[in-house]
Scaffold this motif. Structure first.
Motif, mmCIF file in Angstrom:
data_model
loop_
_atom_site.group_PDB
_atom_site.id
_atom_site.type_symbol
_atom_site.label_atom_id
_atom_site.label_comp_id
_atom_site.label_asym_id
_atom_site.label_seq_id
_atom_site.Cartn_x
_atom_site.Cartn_y
_atom_site.Cartn_z
ATOM 1 N N MET A 12 0.846 -1.211 0.000
ATOM 2 C CA MET A 12 0.000 0.000 0.000
ATOM 3 C C MET A 12 0.874 1.252 0.000
ATOM 4 O O MET A 12 1.938 1.288 0.606
ATOM 5 C CB MET A 12 -0.909 0.004 1.227
ATOM 6 C CG MET A 12 -1.780 1.248 1.353
ATOM 7 S SD MET A 12 -2.882 1.130 2.764
ATOM 8 C CE MET A 12 -3.414 2.824 2.848
ATOM 9 N N ALA A 13 0.423 2.295 -0.686
ATOM 10 C CA ALA A 13 1.177 3.551 -0.717
ATOM 11 C C ALA A 13 1.201 4.151 0.684
ATOM 12 O O ALA A 13 0.174 4.322 1.315
ATOM 13 C CB ALA A 13 0.538 4.526 -1.696
ATOM 14 N N SER A 14 2.372 4.445 1.167
ATOM 15 C CA SER A 14 2.513 5.009 2.508
ATOM 16 C C SER A 14 2.179 6.486 2.494
ATOM 17 O O SER A 14 2.578 7.219 1.602
ATOM 18 C CB SER A 14 3.946 4.812 3.003
ATOM 19 O OG SER A 14 4.182 5.578 4.154
ATOM 20 N N ALA A 15 1.442 6.926 3.512
ATOM 21 C CA ALA A 15 1.092 8.344 3.603
ATOM 22 C C ALA A 15 2.332 9.217 3.766
ATOM 23 O O ALA A 15 2.319 10.395 3.448
ATOM 24 C CB ALA A 15 0.137 8.573 4.780
ATOM 25 N N SER A 16 3.429 8.614 4.256
ATOM 26 C CA SER A 16 4.648 9.388 4.466
ATOM 27 C C SER A 16 5.382 9.682 3.164
ATOM 28 O O SER A 16 6.290 10.510 3.136
ATOM 29 C CB SER A 16 5.580 8.639 5.428
ATOM 30 O OG SER A 16 6.004 7.413 4.859
ATOM 31 N N VAL A 17 5.039 9.002 2.082
ATOM 32 C CA VAL A 17 5.702 9.248 0.794
ATOM 33 C C VAL A 17 4.668 9.631 -0.264
ATOM 34 O O VAL A 17 4.826 9.345 -1.438
ATOM 35 C CB VAL A 17 6.517 8.017 0.328
ATOM 36 C CG1 VAL A 17 7.670 7.766 1.274
ATOM 37 C CG2 VAL A 17 5.651 6.764 0.225
ATOM 38 N N MET A 18 3.613 10.296 0.176
ATOM 39 C CA MET A 18 2.541 10.608 -0.761
ATOM 40 C C MET A 18 3.008 11.503 -1.899
ATOM 41 O O MET A 18 2.599 11.354 -3.025
ATOM 42 C CB MET A 18 1.380 11.274 -0.032
ATOM 43 C CG MET A 18 0.479 10.302 0.704
ATOM 44 S SD MET A 18 -0.172 9.002 -0.370
ATOM 45 C CE MET A 18 -0.990 9.954 -1.623
ATOM 46 N N LEU A 19 3.843 12.475 -1.595
ATOM 47 C CA LEU A 19 4.269 13.421 -2.620
ATOM 48 C C LEU A 19 5.778 13.321 -2.816
ATOM 49 O O LEU A 19 6.547 13.834 -2.005
ATOM 50 C CB LEU A 19 3.861 14.852 -2.228
ATOM 51 C CG LEU A 19 2.358 15.090 -2.077
ATOM 52 C CD1 LEU A 19 2.091 16.501 -1.571
ATOM 53 C CD2 LEU A 19 1.625 14.862 -3.388
ATOM 54 N N VAL A 20 6.180 12.656 -3.878
ATOM 55 C CA VAL A 20 7.594 12.546 -4.206
ATOM 56 C C VAL A 20 8.096 13.920 -4.651
ATOM 57 O O VAL A 20 7.475 14.583 -5.486
ATOM 58 C CB VAL A 20 7.805 11.506 -5.329
ATOM 59 C CG1 VAL A 20 9.277 11.466 -5.745
ATOM 60 C CG2 VAL A 20 7.327 10.131 -4.870
ATOM 61 N N GLN A 21 9.211 14.353 -4.084
ATOM 62 C CA GLN A 21 9.737 15.690 -4.365
ATOM 63 C C GLN A 21 10.746 15.659 -5.514
ATOM 64 O O GLN A 21 11.481 14.686 -5.680
ATOM 65 C CB GLN A 21 10.398 16.268 -3.115
ATOM 66 C CG GLN A 21 9.458 16.421 -1.929
ATOM 67 C CD GLN A 21 8.306 17.359 -2.198
ATOM 68 O OE1 GLN A 21 8.489 18.448 -2.726
ATOM 69 N NE2 GLN A 21 7.101 16.946 -1.821
ATOM 70 N N LEU A 24 0.206 6.576 -13.880
ATOM 71 C CA LEU A 24 -1.221 6.255 -13.832
ATOM 72 C C LEU A 24 -1.452 4.962 -13.068
ATOM 73 O O LEU A 24 -0.659 4.023 -13.167
ATOM 74 C CB LEU A 24 -1.781 6.124 -15.247
ATOM 75 C CG LEU A 24 -1.830 7.403 -16.089
ATOM 76 C CD1 LEU A 24 -2.200 7.080 -17.531
ATOM 77 C CD2 LEU A 24 -2.814 8.397 -15.493
ATOM 78 N N PRO A 25 -2.548 4.887 -12.313
ATOM 79 C CA PRO A 25 -2.870 3.643 -11.608
ATOM 80 C C PRO A 25 -3.325 2.565 -12.598
ATOM 81 O O PRO A 25 -3.657 2.860 -13.747
ATOM 82 C CB PRO A 25 -4.010 4.053 -10.674
ATOM 83 C CG PRO A 25 -4.649 5.215 -11.345
ATOM 84 C CD PRO A 25 -3.551 5.936 -12.070
ATOM 85 N N GLU A 26 -3.343 1.357 -12.125
ATOM 86 C CA GLU A 26 -3.692 0.227 -12.989
ATOM 87 C C GLU A 26 -5.101 0.346 -13.564
ATOM 88 O O GLU A 26 -5.372 -0.142 -14.659
ATOM 89 C CB GLU A 26 -3.533 -1.086 -12.210
ATOM 90 C CG GLU A 26 -4.318 -1.138 -10.913
ATOM 91 C CD GLU A 26 -3.900 -2.282 -9.992
ATOM 92 O OE1 GLU A 26 -4.801 -2.865 -9.351
ATOM 93 O OE2 GLU A 26 -2.692 -2.582 -9.922
ATOM 94 N N SER A 81 1.358 2.307 -11.937
ATOM 95 C CA SER A 81 1.514 2.799 -10.573
ATOM 96 C C SER A 81 0.597 2.011 -9.635
ATOM 97 O O SER A 81 -0.060 1.057 -10.041
ATOM 98 C CB SER A 81 1.198 4.294 -10.518
ATOM 99 O OG SER A 81 1.433 4.806 -9.222
ATOM 100 N N CYS A 82 0.575 2.421 -8.363
ATOM 101 C CA CYS A 82 -0.311 1.779 -7.389
ATOM 102 C C CYS A 82 -1.770 1.895 -7.826
ATOM 103 O O CYS A 82 -2.141 2.809 -8.571
ATOM 104 C CB CYS A 82 -0.162 2.446 -6.022
ATOM 105 S SG CYS A 82 1.456 2.300 -5.271
ATOM 106 N N ALA A 83 -2.586 1.003 -7.326
ATOM 107 C CA ALA A 83 -4.020 1.093 -7.576
ATOM 108 C C ALA A 83 -4.549 2.389 -6.966
ATOM 109 O O ALA A 83 -4.071 2.836 -5.917
ATOM 110 C CB ALA A 83 -4.742 -0.102 -6.975
ATOM 111 N N LEU A 84 -5.525 2.992 -7.635
ATOM 112 C CA LEU A 84 -6.073 4.262 -7.145
ATOM 113 C C LEU A 84 -6.675 4.089 -5.756
ATOM 114 O O LEU A 84 -6.622 5.011 -4.932
ATOM 115 C CB LEU A 84 -7.116 4.796 -8.129
ATOM 116 C CG LEU A 84 -7.477 6.271 -7.963
ATOM 117 C CD1 LEU A 84 -6.272 7.167 -8.198
ATOM 118 C CD2 LEU A 84 -8.599 6.668 -8.923
#
Length: 311
Positions: A1-10, A246-248, A254-257
């Protein structure tokens, strides 16, 4: 699962440098510009005396470091906070009505960046029975995500790309849409937030969407109208947005939406106390020098944007 701590890649490296140039950001004078905006804010009797440096920097970047444009945007931002309590109060994502809406509609910003340094946000409904009376809450959540980004776009981005999935839009929705809510929302997006909207892609478009677009069109600046593209399938979308972003569900890698959306729910929960503190940071029209903002004129449903002159 996408971690909330890495939501926005800089952005980093060469992309970071290109974004600095596009935003007209000089790292040697940036602190002076920030100090000038902070000093200006303290001198405005109708605006909050202070705000987070991160948010102010995001505004400066969104205004290409034009101090005058940044001042106008900030004034409008705090004005809209006072004028639209339906968007800017009770912003606790754990409230049942907001959690329900997050499970029936999604509008998350994706973690990565396009090769041009732009952020991608995807909006879709999952339930054909979505009622348009939930429109204000949908706009509220969109601006909650926008406010988190004011804090967390630490390096800034070169603009935004929005993908709007029209697959569940039904004829029954059109007659129930509130023009007033639409106009308030688009004033916020176009005038109050430091958004550089580069592209809007409407996917699963049908003739019904043409009708909906004609309803919305009067509230859009010509510049924004010209950046909207309509696609009947995802293949055409891939010509604009790389598959890896884009999500699958949209033919991407990318990760599922759903995973991204759940990560954003967690992120919005983390900001619960912050959102509550922000509710008092609004423009006080009784203290505004000169003529107070007339909300009736600002929101009159006559297609007029007389007061809105920001480029």
């Amino acid at each position: 699962m996408a971690s909330a701590s890495v939501m926005l890649v800089q952005p980093v490296g060469e992309m970071w440098q290109k974004i600095r140039e596009e935003l007209n950001e000089n790292v040697n004078t940036r602190d002076q510009d920030l100090a000038a905006i902070k000093d200006w804010l303290k001198k405005q009797p109708h605006l909050p005396d202070e705000w987070e440096d991160r948010c102010l920097l995001t505004f400066l970047r969104g205004c290409n470091f034009s101090l005058e444009k940044c001042k106008r945007k900030l004034d409008m931002y705090f004005t809209m906070r006072a004028a639209c309590p339906e968007f800017f109060t009770n912003r606790d994502i754990t409230r049942p009505e907001l959690m329900d809406l997050m499970s029936r509609a999604q509008g998350p910003t994706m973690p990565g960046l396009t090769p041009a340094g732009r952020r991608v946000t995807i909006c879709r409904g999952l339930d054909k029975n979505l009622d348009t009376h939930q429109l204000n809450d949908a706009f509220k959540i969109a601006m909650m995500i926008g406010d988190v980004r004011l804090m967390e776009e630490i390096e800034g981005v070169a603009g935004d790309v929005y993908i709007l999935d029209a697959s569940i839009v039904a004829p029954s929705h059109l007659g129930k849409i509130s023009p007033s809510a639409l106009k308030k929302f688009f004033i916020c997006v176009q005038e109050a937030y430091p958004v550089k909207l580069k592209e809007v892609h409407v996917v699963n478009s049908t003739p019904l969407i043409d009708t909906l677009f004609n309803i919305i069109k009067p509230f859009l600046k010509e510049k924004m109208r010209n950046r909207i593209h309509f696609h009947s399938d995802y293949k055409a979308l891939h010509e604009y947005v790389p598959k890896e972003l884009l999500p699958e569900e949209y033919g991407g890698t990318s990760c599922a939406l759903n995973e991204i959306n759940l990560a954003w729910v967690k992120k919005l929960e983390e900001y619960k106390d912050w959102f509550l503190k922000q509710e008092s940071l609004v423009a006080n029209e009784s203290l505004r020098p000169g003529k107070p903002t007339n909300y009736d004129e600002l929101f009159g449903i006559d297609g007029s944007f007389r007061q809105l002159s920001i480029d």
